[in-house]
Design a protein around this motif. Sequence first.
Motif, PDB file in Angstrom:
ATOM      1  N   GLU A  31       0.813  -1.275  -0.043  1.00 43.94           N
ATOM      2  CA  GLU A  31       0.064   0.837  -0.063  1.00 43.94           C
ATOM      3  C   GLU A  31       0.742   1.064   0.515  1.00 43.94           C
ATOM      4  O   GLU A  31       0.368   2.184  -0.533  1.00 43.94           O
ATOM      5  CB  GLU A  31      -0.914   0.401   1.190  1.00 43.94           C
ATOM      6  CG  GLU A  31      -1.857  -1.286   1.353  1.00 43.94           C
ATOM      7  CD  GLU A  31      -3.244  -0.898   1.863  1.00 43.94           C
ATOM      8  OE1 GLU A  31      -2.238  -0.713   3.121  1.00 43.94           O
ATOM      9  OE2 GLU A  31      -3.259  -1.834   2.910  1.00 43.94           O
ATOM     10  N   THR A  32       1.729   1.425   1.172  1.00 42.00           N
ATOM     11  CA  THR A  32       3.046   2.421   1.012  1.00 42.00           C
ATOM     12  C   THR A  32       3.588   2.704  -0.692  1.00 42.00           C
ATOM     13  O   THR A  32       4.095   3.851  -0.976  1.00 42.00           O
ATOM     14  CB  THR A  32       3.644   1.980   2.229  1.00 42.00           C
ATOM     15  OG1 THR A  32       3.543   1.817   3.471  1.00 42.00           O
ATOM     16  CG2 THR A  32       4.855   3.621   2.031  1.00 42.00           C
ATOM     17  N   LYS A  36       2.837   6.159  -2.705  1.00 39.04           N
ATOM     18  CA  LYS A  36       3.892   6.348  -4.072  1.00 39.04           C
ATOM     19  C   LYS A  36       4.242   5.924  -5.221  1.00 39.04           C
ATOM     20  O   LYS A  36       4.711   7.549  -5.886  1.00 39.04           O
ATOM     21  CB  LYS A  36       5.671   5.925  -2.970  1.00 39.04           C
ATOM     22  CG  LYS A  36       5.874   6.217  -2.032  1.00 39.04           C
ATOM     23  CD  LYS A  36       6.343   7.795  -1.313  1.00 39.04           C
ATOM     24  CE  LYS A  36       6.004   8.022   0.258  1.00 39.04           C
ATOM     25  NZ  LYS A  36       6.176   9.561   0.170  1.00 39.04           N
ATOM     26  N   VAL A  57       9.588   4.904   0.029  1.00 35.27           N
ATOM     27  CA  VAL A  57       9.343   4.425   0.897  1.00 35.27           C
ATOM     28  C   VAL A  57      10.293   3.653   1.668  1.00 35.27           C
ATOM     29  O   VAL A  57       9.679   3.758   2.837  1.00 35.27           O
ATOM     30  CB  VAL A  57       8.589   3.446   0.420  1.00 35.27           C
ATOM     31  CG1 VAL A  57       8.258   2.008   1.483  1.00 35.27           C
ATOM     32  CG2 VAL A  57       7.921   3.105  -0.825  1.00 35.27           C
ATOM     33  N   GLU A  60      10.766   6.298   4.583  1.00 33.06           N
ATOM     34  CA  GLU A  60       8.857   6.149   5.230  1.00 33.06           C
ATOM     35  C   GLU A  60       9.370   5.540   6.628  1.00 33.06           C
ATOM     36  O   GLU A  60       8.802   5.905   7.761  1.00 33.06           O
ATOM     37  CB  GLU A  60       8.336   6.421   3.879  1.00 33.06           C
ATOM     38  CG  GLU A  60       6.498   6.498   5.642  1.00 33.06           C
ATOM     39  CD  GLU A  60       5.445   7.171   4.492  1.00 33.06           C
ATOM     40  OE1 GLU A  60       4.794   6.148   3.963  1.00 33.06           O
ATOM     41  OE2 GLU A  60       5.604   7.268   2.795  1.00 33.06           O
ATOM     42  N   LEU A  61       9.350   4.167   5.755  1.00 43.17           N
ATOM     43  CA  LEU A  61       9.668   3.244   7.305  1.00 43.17           C
ATOM     44  C   LEU A  61      10.523   3.041   8.114  1.00 43.17           C
ATOM     45  O   LEU A  61       9.835   3.060   8.781  1.00 43.17           O
ATOM     46  CB  LEU A  61       9.474   1.615   6.382  1.00 43.17           C
ATOM     47  CG  LEU A  61       8.037   1.321   4.995  1.00 43.17           C
ATOM     48  CD1 LEU A  61       8.614   0.607   4.765  1.00 43.17           C
ATOM     49  CD2 LEU A  61       6.977   1.507   6.042  1.00 43.17           C
TER      50      LEU A  61
END
Length: 64
Positions: A31-32, A36, A57, A60-61
Motif C-alpha cells: 500500500e505504501t 508513492k 518508501v 518513510e518506513l
Amino acid sequence: MPIEDEDKAIAEVVERVAEKFPDVEPEVVRETVDAKVDEFEGAAVRDFVPVLVEHEVTDELRET
C-alpha cells in the motif's frame, strides 16, 4: 519504460522493501509503495520511478 517493465520493477521494489522491514506487514509495504507510485502519476519520464519510490518508501518506513 513500458508499463509491463515498470510493473515488474515495482513488484521487485515491494519484495526488497518487505525484506528490509520484516516487521511490517507485506500489505502495508504494498500500500505504501502504491501510494508513492501514484504520486508520480503524469511524470514525463518514468524510468526512475521505481528507484525513487524505493528510496522514499524506505525512508518513510525507517521513520516509523
